[in-house]
Design a protein around this motif. Structure first.
Motif, PDB file in Angstrom:
ATOM      1  N   MET A 118       0.846  -1.197   0.000  1.00 39.40           N
ATOM      2  CA  MET A 118       0.000   0.000   0.000  1.00 39.40           C
ATOM      3  C   MET A 118       0.888   1.257   0.000  1.00 39.40           C
ATOM      4  N   ASN A 119       0.735   2.073  -1.030  1.00 43.42           N
ATOM      5  CA  ASN A 119       1.500   3.320  -1.063  1.00 43.42           C
ATOM      6  C   ASN A 119       0.556   4.480  -1.395  1.00 43.42           C
ATOM      7  N   ASP A 120       1.076   5.694  -1.335  1.00 38.18           N
ATOM      8  CA  ASP A 120       0.229   6.877  -1.539  1.00 38.18           C
ATOM      9  C   ASP A 120      -0.501   6.812  -2.876  1.00 38.18           C
ATOM     10  N   GLU A 121       0.227   6.419  -3.904  1.00 43.18           N
ATOM     11  CA  GLU A 121      -0.356   6.413  -5.242  1.00 43.18           C
ATOM     12  C   GLU A 121      -1.546   5.453  -5.303  1.00 43.18           C
ATOM     13  N   ASN A 122      -1.361   4.301  -4.683  1.00 44.21           N
ATOM     14  CA  ASN A 122      -2.408   3.294  -4.643  1.00 44.21           C
ATOM     15  C   ASN A 122      -3.645   3.805  -3.888  1.00 44.21           C
ATOM     16  N   ILE A 123      -3.387   4.472  -2.782  1.00 42.12           N
ATOM     17  CA  ILE A 123      -4.496   5.000  -1.956  1.00 42.12           C
ATOM     18  C   ILE A 123      -5.245   6.078  -2.737  1.00 42.12           C
ATOM     19  N   ILE A 124      -4.496   6.955  -3.390  1.00 39.21           N
ATOM     20  CA  ILE A 124      -5.136   8.028  -4.161  1.00 39.21           C
ATOM     21  C   ILE A 124      -5.957   7.435  -5.316  1.00 39.21           C
ATOM     22  N   ALA A 125      -5.393   6.421  -5.956  1.00 34.60           N
ATOM     23  CA  ALA A 125      -6.133   5.768  -7.051  1.00 34.60           C
ATOM     24  C   ALA A 125      -7.433   5.175  -6.513  1.00 34.60           C
ATOM     25  N   TYR A 126      -7.381   4.644  -5.303  1.00 39.65           N
ATOM     26  CA  TYR A 126      -8.601   4.096  -4.690  1.00 39.65           C
ATOM     27  C   TYR A 126      -9.615   5.224  -4.422  1.00 39.65           C
ATOM     28  N   LEU A 127      -9.143   6.285  -3.805  1.00 36.89           N
ATOM     29  CA  LEU A 127     -10.060   7.374  -3.421  1.00 36.89           C
ATOM     30  C   LEU A 127     -10.683   8.042  -4.648  1.00 36.89           C
ATOM     31  N   LEU A 128      -9.929   8.092  -5.729  1.00 35.78           N
ATOM     32  CA  LEU A 128     -10.450   8.728  -6.941  1.00 35.78           C
ATOM     33  C   LEU A 128     -11.197   7.730  -7.833  1.00 35.78           C
ATOM     34  N   GLU A 129     -11.313   6.500  -7.332  1.00 35.92           N
ATOM     35  CA  GLU A 129     -12.008   5.423  -8.052  1.00 35.92           C
ATOM     36  C   GLU A 129     -11.386   5.174  -9.417  1.00 35.92           C
ATOM     37  N   GLU A 130     -10.059   5.141  -9.423  1.00 37.93           N
ATOM     38  CA  GLU A 130      -9.353   4.842 -10.669  1.00 37.93           C
ATOM     39  C   GLU A 130      -9.085   3.343 -10.812  1.00 37.93           C
ATOM     40  N   LEU A 131      -9.289   2.621  -9.702  1.00 34.65           N
ATOM     41  CA  LEU A 131      -8.987   1.180  -9.732  1.00 34.65           C
ATOM     42  C   LEU A 131     -10.174   0.411 -10.298  1.00 34.65           C
ATOM     43  N   PRO A 132      -9.892  -0.689 -11.013  1.00 33.00           N
ATOM     44  CA  PRO A 132     -10.997  -1.555 -11.431  1.00 33.00           C
ATOM     45  C   PRO A 132     -11.679  -2.152 -10.201  1.00 33.00           C
ATOM     46  N   GLU A 133     -12.918  -2.580 -10.375  1.00 32.32           N
ATOM     47  CA  GLU A 133     -13.723  -3.082  -9.257  1.00 32.32           C
ATOM     48  C   GLU A 133     -12.988  -4.145  -8.421  1.00 32.32           C
ATOM     49  N   ASP A 134     -12.317  -5.093  -9.101  1.00 29.80           N
ATOM     50  CA  ASP A 134     -11.626  -6.173  -8.384  1.00 29.80           C
ATOM     51  C   ASP A 134     -10.497  -5.619  -7.506  1.00 29.80           C
ATOM     52  N   ASP A 135      -9.735  -4.692  -8.078  1.00 30.72           N
ATOM     53  CA  ASP A 135      -8.608  -4.118  -7.335  1.00 30.72           C
ATOM     54  C   ASP A 135      -9.115  -3.285  -6.160  1.00 30.72           C
ATOM     55  N   LEU A 136     -10.248  -2.646  -6.401  1.00 23.89           N
ATOM     56  CA  LEU A 136     -10.853  -1.820  -5.360  1.00 23.89           C
ATOM     57  C   LEU A 136     -11.200  -2.688  -4.140  1.00 23.89           C
ATOM     58  N   GLU A 137     -11.811  -3.839  -4.424  1.00 26.22           N
ATOM     59  CA  GLU A 137     -12.170  -4.748  -3.322  1.00 26.22           C
ATOM     60  C   GLU A 137     -10.926  -5.336  -2.679  1.00 26.22           C
ATOM     61  N   ARG A 138      -9.924  -5.635  -3.507  1.00 24.59           N
ATOM     62  CA  ARG A 138      -8.677  -6.184  -2.974  1.00 24.59           C
ATOM     63  C   ARG A 138      -8.018  -5.164  -2.030  1.00 24.59           C
ATOM     64  N   PHE A 139      -8.082  -3.902  -2.429  1.00 20.70           N
ATOM     65  CA  PHE A 139      -7.511  -2.839  -1.603  1.00 20.70           C
ATOM     66  C   PHE A 139      -8.226  -2.785  -0.245  1.00 20.70           C
ATOM     67  N   GLU A 140      -9.546  -2.862  -0.296  1.00 19.61           N
ATOM     68  CA  GLU A 140     -10.320  -2.831   0.963  1.00 19.61           C
ATOM     69  C   GLU A 140     -10.002  -4.055   1.825  1.00 19.61           C
ATOM     70  N   ASP A 141      -9.882  -5.225   1.169  1.00 15.01           N
ATOM     71  CA  ASP A 141      -9.543  -6.453   1.909  1.00 15.01           C
ATOM     72  C   ASP A 141      -8.200  -6.291   2.602  1.00 15.01           C
ATOM     73  N   GLU A 142      -7.262  -5.702   1.847  1.00 19.95           N
ATOM     74  CA  GLU A 142      -5.911  -5.523   2.385  1.00 19.95           C
ATOM     75  C   GLU A 142      -5.941  -4.611   3.623  1.00 19.95           C
ATOM     76  N   CYS A 143      -6.713  -3.542   3.530  1.00 23.19           N
ATOM     77  CA  CYS A 143      -6.843  -2.631   4.682  1.00 23.19           C
ATOM     78  C   CYS A 143      -7.454  -3.366   5.865  1.00 23.19           C
ATOM     79  N   PHE A 144      -8.487  -4.126   5.572  1.00 17.63           N
ATOM     80  CA  PHE A 144      -9.239  -4.782   6.637  1.00 17.63           C
ATOM     81  C   PHE A 144      -8.442  -5.907   7.289  1.00 17.63           C
ATOM     82  N   ALA A 145      -7.493  -6.450   6.533  1.00 25.26           N
ATOM     83  CA  ALA A 145      -6.704  -7.568   7.069  1.00 25.26           C
ATOM     84  C   ALA A 145      -5.656  -7.097   8.078  1.00 25.26           C
ATOM     85  N   GLN A 146      -5.418  -5.797   8.126  1.00 26.98           N
ATOM     86  CA  GLN A 146      -4.375  -5.308   9.028  1.00 26.98           C
ATOM     87  C   GLN A 146      -4.895  -5.239  10.468  1.00 26.98           C
TER      88      GLN A 146
END
Lengths: 199, 254
Positions: free
Chosen positions: B1-29
């Motif tokens: 997880m880096n700034d660029e990845n987080i910003i891409a998430y917040l701006l909804e630039e990630l595809p749906e699958d990556d978006l969910e993966r990002f949330e899973d990754e956050c939740f797993a911490q």
């Protein structure tokens, strides 16, 4: 949530009561973070509501092998619902802006007025740190200034960023608290926003 | 997880699958990642400072500013940045600092009124207030700069072009150079400047500001010796690629 419901979800989290309590707190914190990241107002309440819904479904017989993932699924659906609602409100808000063109600046001037005493409550060192960190410099030069600032303060960059973010959170909390205590209508207050007449 | 990845998430630039993966990754911490708040705050600041490329600015308005809570975060950040700009302006002596208030008003009005945003942002870009290359954190005394204005030259040193000369006063902390942009200038989301000495050694130079006519750079006096230098300017396009601006800015430190 009744005490039976609470006991039921704790039991699902861990057979050990103390460990279950720890896991519950951890789950609640992460749900709060999730809703905050999604831009949902009052993420704490949304986290409570998620767990309430999970408990209801479990009580109704839902098979839940992993409570955390189950709650995340519920939270995703809730965030979607809330954002759909928020989107409608945003449209109404923009309609209101067209109606009263100078409203945003007046509103923001008001927030600025509320922020002033909050800012003054910070120590001089805290004010200087924020001013140094947030000064208006573009691009890579800004990163270099912050790196040197961290070096001066004998901190890592991450520690410096966390410190600045905490200071800003402190200011935001102060602004929200003061705003809510004022009687005038505002999108920050708990009253329905003035533009909701356009909904 | 880096700034660029987080910003891409917040701006909804990630595809749906990556978006969910990002949330899973956050939740797993073990605890909710603090990096998200940090990156979000900086994203908001970049929007208010007009530092996002047009595509991201658009996504910020369309995909990020969709809830009241986020609008509130942005308006509080705007109020704070204004306060900090005023704080900085009153704490340091700055050469030719533009007035802050009209810019802030334009930015805020623009922020709240999407229809007029683009027009106002175009004029807001021109205004930059630079409080020095580094805040003197514990010594708020004014900084002393030597100033120089350079125009681009298409000659090279071997052809014996006329370089501007500057003498750094002993107490100067830095040399501020205004690089006049060749007109019409290349469309650029930003710039990068490289300093080259007469041994061919290069280093990046801090950009303190830009407007439609010029780019302002600040070079610490400690990095300059009595010799000839060349500055090379690169335009950074909105897609992140760079293009060298033809020509070189020459100067000599005496």
């Amino acid at each position: 949530m009744s005490s039976e419901d609470f006991a039921r979800i704790l039991a699902l989290l861990s057979p050990d009561h103390e460990e279950a309590g720890r896991r519950y707190t951890r789950l609640h914190n992460r749900l709060t973070g999730f809703f905050s990241m999604k831009g949902i107002s009052d993420p704490l309440t949304a986290a409570d509501e998620t767990i309430d819904r999970a408990v209801l479904k479990i009580g109704a017989g839902a098979i839940v092998p992993d409570v955390d993932r189950y709650c995340l699924g519920i939270a995703r659906n809730m965030a979607k619902e809330k954002r759909r609602r928020a989107h409608r409100e945003t449209l109404a808000f923009h309609k209101f802006i067209e109606y009263a063109d100078d409203f945003p600046v007046k509103q923001l001037e008001r927030i600025y007025g509320i922020l002033q005493p909050c800012f003054e409550q910070l120590s001089v060192e805290e004010q200087q740190l924020l001013a140094a960190y947030c000064q208006r410099i573009k691009g890579t030069a800004n990163a270099e200034v912050r790196r040197q600032l961290a070096e001066t303060m004998k901190m890592t960059m991450l520690a410096l960023r966390v410190k600045v973010t905490r200071l800003r959170k402190k200011l935001t909390d102060c602004v929200q608290k003061r705003s809510n205590s004022l009687e005038t209508a505002s999108p920050i207050s708990n009253k329905p926003p003035i533009w909701s007449i356009f909904l | 997880m880096n700034d660029e990845n987080i910003i891409a998430y917040l701006l909804e630039e990630l595809p749906e699958d990556d978006l969910e993966r990002f949330e899973d990754e956050c939740f797993a911490q073990e605890s909710w990642p603090v990096e998200i708040d940090l990156a979000e705050q900086e994203l908001i600041d970049s929007y208010l400072r007009d530092e996002l490329i047009p595509e991201r600015r658009h996504r910020f308005e369309q995909n990020y500013l969709t809830t009241e809570a986020r609008q509130e975060r942005v308006s509080i950040a705007a109020a704070l940045l204004r306060r900090l700009d005023e704080y900085n302006a009153s704490s340091t002596v700055i050469v030719s600092q533009p007035p802050l208030e009209p810019t802030w008003t334009r930015r805020l009005r623009a922020f709240w009124s999407r229809q007029t945003w683009v027009l106002r942002a175009a004029t807001a870009v021109a205004v930059l207030a630079i409080a020095g290359s580094l805040w003197l954190f514990r010594t708020p005394s004014p900084r002393i700069f030597a100033m120089l204005t350079l125009t681009i030259s298409n000659n090279n040193r071997a052809e014996g072009n006329q370089s501007s000369t500057v003498k750094l006063p002993p107490n100067a902390e830095a040399l501020k150079i205004s690089l006049r942009l060749p007109q019409p200038s290349l469309p650029a989301a930003g710039y990068r400047v490289e300093l080259e000495n007469d041994n061919g050694e290069t280093k990046s130079v801090e950009i303190a500001g830009k407007d439609a006519q010029s780019v302002l750079v600040v070079i610490p006096a400690a990095q300059l010796a009595q010799r000839q230098y060349a500055l090379k300017l690169f335009a950074i396009k909105s897609d992140g690629t760079e293009q060298r601006v033809n020509g070189t800015y020459f100067f000599i430190v005496e």
